[in-house]
Design an enzyme around this catalytic site. Structure first.
Site, short mmCIF file in Angstrom:
data_model
loop_
_atom_site.label_atom_id
_atom_site.label_comp_id
_atom_site.label_asym_id
_atom_site.label_seq_id
_atom_site.Cartn_x
_atom_site.Cartn_y
_atom_site.Cartn_z
N HIS A 1 8.92 27.07 -19.52
CA HIS A 1 7.47 27.10 -19.77
C HIS A 1 7.23 27.62 -21.18
CE1 HIS A 1 3.33 28.55 -19.64
NE2 HIS A 1 3.13 27.71 -18.64
N ASP B 1 5.03 29.47 -22.78
CA ASP B 1 4.73 30.89 -22.96
C ASP B 1 5.97 31.75 -22.65
OD1 ASP B 1 2.08 30.41 -23.67
OD2 ASP B 1 1.39 30.52 -21.59
N LYS B 2 6.67 31.40 -21.57
CA LYS B 2 7.85 32.19 -21.20
C LYS B 2 8.99 31.95 -22.19
CE LYS B 2 7.89 34.72 -18.73
NZ LYS B 2 7.69 36.19 -18.97
N GLU C 1 6.37 38.91 -32.18
CA GLU C 1 5.62 37.90 -31.45
C GLU C 1 6.20 36.53 -31.79
OE1 GLU C 1 3.33 39.10 -29.50
OE2 GLU C 1 3.05 41.08 -30.37
N GLU D 1 6.40 43.02 -36.94
CA GLU D 1 6.90 44.12 -37.77
C GLU D 1 8.25 44.57 -37.21
OE1 GLU D 1 3.06 43.19 -37.70
OE2 GLU D 1 3.68 44.55 -36.10
N LYS E 1 6.38 25.61 -12.83
CA LYS E 1 5.46 26.66 -12.39
C LYS E 1 5.48 26.70 -10.86
CE LYS E 1 1.60 27.34 -14.64
NZ LYS E 1 0.23 27.19 -15.20
N PHE F 1 5.63 14.50 -14.21
CA PHE F 1 5.68 15.66 -15.10
C PHE F 1 6.96 15.54 -15.94
CE2 PHE F 1 5.69 20.65 -15.11
CZ PHE F 1 5.57 20.65 -16.48
N ASP G 1 2.54 21.72 -24.28
CA ASP G 1 1.59 22.83 -24.46
C ASP G 1 2.13 23.80 -25.51
OD1 ASP G 1 -0.53 22.52 -22.29
OD2 ASP G 1 1.30 22.42 -21.10
N ALA G 2 1.21 24.48 -26.18
CA ALA G 2 1.61 25.55 -27.10
C ALA G 2 2.05 26.77 -26.30
CB ALA G 2 0.44 25.92 -28.02
N ARG H 1 1.38 35.85 -22.95
CA ARG H 1 0.33 35.18 -22.19
C ARG H 1 0.65 35.11 -20.70
NH1 ARG H 1 -2.15 30.23 -25.59
NH2 ARG H 1 -0.19 29.24 -24.95
N LYS H 2 1.77 35.69 -20.30
CA LYS H 2 2.13 35.68 -18.87
C LYS H 2 2.37 37.12 -18.39
CE LYS H 2 1.69 31.36 -17.98
NZ LYS H 2 0.66 31.23 -19.02
N LYS I 1 9.24 44.23 -27.77
CA LYS I 1 8.83 45.59 -28.14
C LYS I 1 9.93 46.59 -27.82
CE LYS I 1 3.91 44.63 -27.51
NZ LYS I 1 2.68 44.94 -26.74
N LYS J 1 7.21 51.53 -28.05
CA LYS J 1 5.95 50.88 -27.67
C LYS J 1 5.69 51.16 -26.19
CE LYS J 1 6.64 48.84 -31.71
NZ LYS J 1 7.69 49.35 -32.62
N ASP K 1 3.44 50.22 -24.31
CA ASP K 1 3.07 49.05 -23.51
C ASP K 1 4.20 48.68 -22.57
OD1 ASP K 1 0.54 48.58 -24.51
OD2 ASP K 1 1.23 47.25 -26.09
#
Length: 357
Positions: free
Chosen positions: A31, A33-34, A59, A72, A185, A254, A262-263, A268-269, A289, A293, A295
């Site tokens: 996918h 995003d993944k 990123e 960074e 998915k 598919f 897709d971008a 995003r997941k 990260k 971090k 997060d």
């Protein structure tokens, strides 16, 4: 219960009192995003291998054959960013035009700068390991539940959705289903019952899978093979009944997937990466990260604390939240919610959490 059938699936019109449906989704390694999440983490891993004290916030973004990494990164030895990206795309399964994307033909843009000195000074410069502060402000959550097992302590919907995508990858990599492609998915909906303060999973209401595939496979074969070799080997038989709906590739074809379709973008997941929608999320992604971090590191520790509370028999499910300020080592706040399942008071649940954090 009244159900209305549409082709090969059911729509529940009325649920019994105290019953409810809850769904979680997951995505496969191909996918977009993944794929970007994995690229960001692969770069982080490479940086930490050459410099265990590296500071990384990476990123990734991708569309078609165009990939870019940005962020960074401060470390004392260089790493081959472009090689890392191409190897990751190759390992994900995009090995040629016959798979929809050829890792050899992708272009990698690099926009990386060193960490801002002001952030470094606030977080770790001239500080001991115990004094090191949070890399940024934010709020993080951890969650655990024994609703169906005492090992994973994950929500059943989230666990099954994740395992389905893992199974599709296993079937593709082993070539048992060689016509599978990397993008996929899943979505699993479970019918639950409220039993006092507890929630109990009763049955799987529906399973949805959309998987990329080679153009030569017909839809009936695809649906049959995915149902028998993925769904029915992952979903415990006790959760399946005559009303469970199986939806495999409802769009039918598919063939085009991954970044061609897709971008992709790191982060995003974040619901897929955590608890499938059962717990709040502070908004910060994990991938790319380093441990400074919060997060990532604080969210992991909140999960550890939540699991510990459930394992200890202090509650059946629990949510733990912490919040941080940049440069400060200790959290600003700690919150614990056992959803009424605690065997001890809120104070007794919170105190060991405070001391462990």
């Amino acid at each position: 219960m009244n159900s209305k059938k549409y082709e090969n699936y059911y729509v529940e019109e009325v649920l019994p009192k105290d019953h409810f449906l809850f769904a979680s989704e997951s995505v496969g390694e191909g996918h977009p995003d993944k794929l970007c999440d994995q690229i960001s983490d692969a770069i982080l891993d490479a940086c930490l291998r050459v410099d265990p004290n590296a500071k990384v916030a990476c990123e990734s973004v991708a569309k078609g054959t165009q990939f870019m990494i940005l962020g960074e990164i401060t470390l004392n030895k260089p790493v081959n960013y472009e090689g890392i990206v191409k190897n990751l795309v190759k390992d994900a399964g995009f090995t040629g035009k016959d798979k929809g994307l050829d890792y050899r033909n992708i272009d990698v843009g690099i926009v990386i700068e060193r960490q801002a000195p002001e952030i470094a000074n606030a977080v770790f410069v001239k500080k001991s390991e115990e004094e090191q502060g949070a890399g940024d402000q934010g709020l993080m959550f951890g969650y655990a539940t024994n609703e169906w097992d005492n090992v994973t302590l994950m929500p059943l919907t989230h666990y099954l959705a994740s395992r389905l995508c893992e199974k599709l990858s296993e079937l593709r990599r082993s070539k048992e289903l060689a016509w599978l492609r990397p993008d996929c998915k899943s979505q699993v909906t479970v019918e639950y019952k409220r039993d006092g303060s507890k929630i109990v999973p009763l049955r799987v209401h529906s399973i949805l899978i959309s998987t990329q595939h080679d153009p030569g496979i017909d839809i009936d074969t695809l649906r049959r093979e995915v149902t028998e070799k993925a769904i029915k080997t992952v979903i415990p038989e006790k959760y399946l009944d005559e009303r469970t709906s199986f939806l495999v590739n409802p769009s039918k074809s598919f063939v085009v997937g991954g970044t061609v379709a897709d971008a992709g973008l790191t982060g995003r997941k974040i619901i897929v990466d955590t608890y499938g929608g059962w717990a709040p999320h502070g908004g910060g992604a994990f991938s790319g990260k380093d441990p400074s971090k919060v997060d990532r590191s604080a969210a992991y520790y909140c999960r550890y604390v939540a699991k510990s509370l459930v394992h200890a028999g202090l509650c059946d499910r629990v949510l733990v939240q912490v919040s941080y300020a940049i440069g400060m080592a200790d959290p600003l706040s700690i919150y614990v919610d056992s959803y009424g399942t605690g065997t001890v008071s809120y104070t007794h649940l919170t105190l060991p959490t405070i001391y462990s954090v």
